[in-house]
Motif scaffolding. Sequence first.
Motif, short mmCIF file in Angstrom:
data_model
loop_
_atom_site.label_atom_id
_atom_site.label_comp_id
_atom_site.label_asym_id
_atom_site.label_seq_id
_atom_site.Cartn_x
_atom_site.Cartn_y
_atom_site.Cartn_z
N ASN A 189 130.99 -11.72 -16.36
CA ASN A 189 130.01 -11.25 -17.32
C ASN A 189 130.94 -11.45 -18.74
O ASN A 189 130.33 -11.57 -19.88
CB ASN A 189 129.37 -9.83 -17.16
CG ASN A 189 128.41 -9.96 -15.86
OD1 ASN A 189 127.91 -10.93 -15.47
ND2 ASN A 189 128.15 -8.69 -15.72
N THR A 190 132.04 -11.31 -18.46
CA THR A 190 132.85 -11.53 -19.82
C THR A 190 133.53 -12.99 -19.86
O THR A 190 134.54 -13.13 -20.85
CB THR A 190 134.11 -10.48 -20.06
OG1 THR A 190 134.81 -10.37 -18.92
CG2 THR A 190 133.34 -9.09 -19.96
N ASN A 191 133.26 -13.86 -19.16
CA ASN A 191 133.91 -15.20 -18.99
C ASN A 191 135.61 -14.96 -19.18
O ASN A 191 136.23 -15.74 -19.83
CB ASN A 191 133.41 -15.91 -20.12
CG ASN A 191 133.73 -17.41 -19.89
OD1 ASN A 191 133.83 -17.90 -18.68
ND2 ASN A 191 133.88 -18.03 -21.14
N THR A 192 136.30 -13.98 -18.42
CA THR A 192 137.49 -13.68 -18.11
C THR A 192 138.03 -14.09 -16.91
O THR A 192 137.45 -13.52 -15.72
CB THR A 192 137.89 -12.29 -18.78
OG1 THR A 192 137.13 -11.88 -19.89
CG2 THR A 192 139.45 -11.93 -18.88
N LYS A 193 138.87 -14.76 -16.85
CA LYS A 193 139.61 -15.00 -15.46
C LYS A 193 140.06 -13.88 -14.75
O LYS A 193 140.31 -12.80 -15.36
CB LYS A 193 140.83 -16.10 -15.59
CG LYS A 193 140.49 -17.37 -15.94
CD LYS A 193 141.53 -18.33 -15.92
CE LYS A 193 140.93 -19.65 -16.42
NZ LYS A 193 142.10 -20.60 -16.19
N LEU A 194 139.83 -13.76 -13.55
CA LEU A 194 140.15 -12.46 -12.65
C LEU A 194 141.68 -11.98 -13.10
O LEU A 194 141.73 -10.66 -13.12
CB LEU A 194 139.79 -12.70 -11.13
CG LEU A 194 139.89 -11.28 -10.46
CD1 LEU A 194 138.62 -10.51 -10.76
CD2 LEU A 194 139.43 -11.78 -8.99
N HIS A 195 142.48 -12.68 -12.89
CA HIS A 195 143.77 -12.32 -13.23
C HIS A 195 144.05 -11.80 -14.66
O HIS A 195 144.94 -10.95 -15.03
CB HIS A 195 144.85 -13.50 -12.65
CG HIS A 195 144.97 -14.55 -13.65
ND1 HIS A 195 145.96 -14.55 -14.59
CD2 HIS A 195 144.35 -15.79 -13.69
CE1 HIS A 195 145.71 -15.82 -15.35
NE2 HIS A 195 144.51 -16.42 -14.74
N GLU A 196 143.57 -12.48 -15.64
CA GLU A 196 143.55 -11.90 -16.85
C GLU A 196 142.81 -10.54 -17.27
O GLU A 196 143.30 -9.83 -17.93
CB GLU A 196 142.91 -13.05 -17.92
CG GLU A 196 143.64 -14.37 -17.73
CD GLU A 196 143.05 -15.32 -18.73
OE1 GLU A 196 141.78 -15.19 -19.17
OE2 GLU A 196 143.39 -16.49 -18.93
N LEU A 197 141.82 -10.43 -16.56
CA LEU A 197 141.19 -8.90 -16.70
C LEU A 197 142.15 -8.28 -15.88
O LEU A 197 142.08 -6.92 -16.42
CB LEU A 197 139.88 -9.24 -15.86
CG LEU A 197 139.17 -7.93 -15.76
CD1 LEU A 197 138.57 -7.29 -16.97
CD2 LEU A 197 137.70 -8.12 -14.93
N ALA A 198 142.85 -8.49 -14.90
CA ALA A 198 143.70 -7.55 -14.13
C ALA A 198 144.69 -7.16 -15.12
O ALA A 198 145.43 -6.07 -15.15
CB ALA A 198 144.21 -8.22 -12.94
N GLN A 199 145.48 -8.23 -15.64
CA GLN A 199 146.36 -7.93 -16.80
C GLN A 199 146.14 -6.86 -17.86
O GLN A 199 146.64 -6.02 -18.10
CB GLN A 199 147.08 -9.11 -17.36
CG GLN A 199 147.67 -10.32 -16.34
CD GLN A 199 149.01 -9.57 -15.88
OE1 GLN A 199 149.57 -8.65 -16.42
NE2 GLN A 199 149.48 -10.43 -15.08
N GLU A 200 144.81 -7.02 -18.34
CA GLU A 200 144.46 -6.11 -19.43
C GLU A 200 144.18 -4.75 -18.78
O GLU A 200 144.63 -3.77 -19.75
CB GLU A 200 142.92 -6.67 -19.88
CG GLU A 200 143.22 -7.91 -20.58
CD GLU A 200 141.57 -8.43 -21.18
OE1 GLU A 200 140.69 -8.06 -20.59
OE2 GLU A 200 141.63 -9.27 -21.88
N LEU A 201 143.77 -4.34 -17.56
CA LEU A 201 143.63 -3.19 -17.00
C LEU A 201 145.01 -2.57 -16.66
O LEU A 201 145.14 -1.45 -17.05
CB LEU A 201 142.82 -3.24 -15.84
CG LEU A 201 141.36 -3.81 -15.61
CD1 LEU A 201 140.74 -3.71 -14.34
CD2 LEU A 201 140.54 -2.80 -16.79
N MET A 202 145.98 -3.41 -16.35
CA MET A 202 147.12 -2.90 -16.20
C MET A 202 147.82 -2.49 -17.47
O MET A 202 148.55 -1.47 -17.60
CB MET A 202 148.23 -3.91 -15.36
CG MET A 202 147.49 -4.43 -13.97
SD MET A 202 148.72 -5.58 -13.31
CE MET A 202 150.41 -5.00 -13.52
N GLY A 203 147.61 -3.29 -18.57
CA GLY A 203 148.10 -2.93 -19.93
C GLY A 203 147.47 -1.61 -20.34
O GLY A 203 148.03 -0.71 -21.12
N ALA A 204 146.42 -1.44 -19.91
CA ALA A 204 145.68 -0.17 -20.67
C ALA A 204 146.31 1.19 -19.90
O ALA A 204 146.31 2.19 -20.53
CB ALA A 204 144.28 -0.23 -20.00
N ILE A 205 146.91 1.02 -18.79
CA ILE A 205 147.80 2.14 -18.20
C ILE A 205 149.23 2.30 -19.27
O ILE A 205 149.61 3.57 -19.20
CB ILE A 205 148.30 1.71 -16.80
CG1 ILE A 205 147.15 1.37 -15.80
CG2 ILE A 205 149.18 2.78 -16.03
CD1 ILE A 205 146.43 2.71 -15.66
#
Length: 245
Positions: A189-205
């Motif tokens: 839904n955000t047109n974001t590659k799965l591994h890029e989305l994962a990196q964003e969530l890891m960065g939020a930590i």
Amino acid sequence: MPEPAHSAQPLATLDARPPCLATIEAVPAGERTVIICRGEFDIGAQGLEPELYAVLDRSATGVDLDLDGVRFCDCGGLNVLLSLRREALGQGKTVTVRAYSPTVGRLLELTRARELFVTEHSARPEGLGAVEEQPQPMDVDQELRLEVDQLRRAMRTRPAIDVARGIVMASFGLSAEDAWTVLVTASQNTNTKLHELAQELMGAIHGAAVPEQVQQQMAAAVAKVREPGPDQQGPDQQAPPPPAA
């Protein structure tokens, strides 16, 4: 002085491998064998590789995978399937996917690995339903390049995706399957590659800001997987309000 009892067994002998939460059943079908897979195909499914290879060895022309009973599959599970396919190619055999659950279908679509498990002579064995017309196979060189590319991508991105799935599970109290659904839905839904989305969530930590659109889609996906099914809520019963932020 004698060694303490607890130090008699070296740490290296402990089995730290993840548990295997999947099962397989082999059904002979002429020159081929149908492998019916159930459960969760993640990195723990590597424990099934010896059994999968043994089934492949006993088949004459290869195996056909029925993945309809696989309720969760990530890049670790995909690597198991790709390894089985490479083993089959080395024996002059083929591996096809004849049926798959929506979870597996999303992964094959996202990684573009579906074409690797389709052959010119793909045919559904008797008793598994009607045969669907399959596309023609790719050029062999192109096919092998695609497989190598997908395998490298899966190996490179799997740790981040697995960590992100754990973050979603811990943050929202979701199962592994629901957390995977949330990640895939937000990615699409955000047109974001799965591994890029994962990196964003890891960065939020570590305090990095997650894009507003990603936050909104993650919240919507979490709310969606939390919706009660028809057997959990009657027509006149309303779902409880979400907890306060």
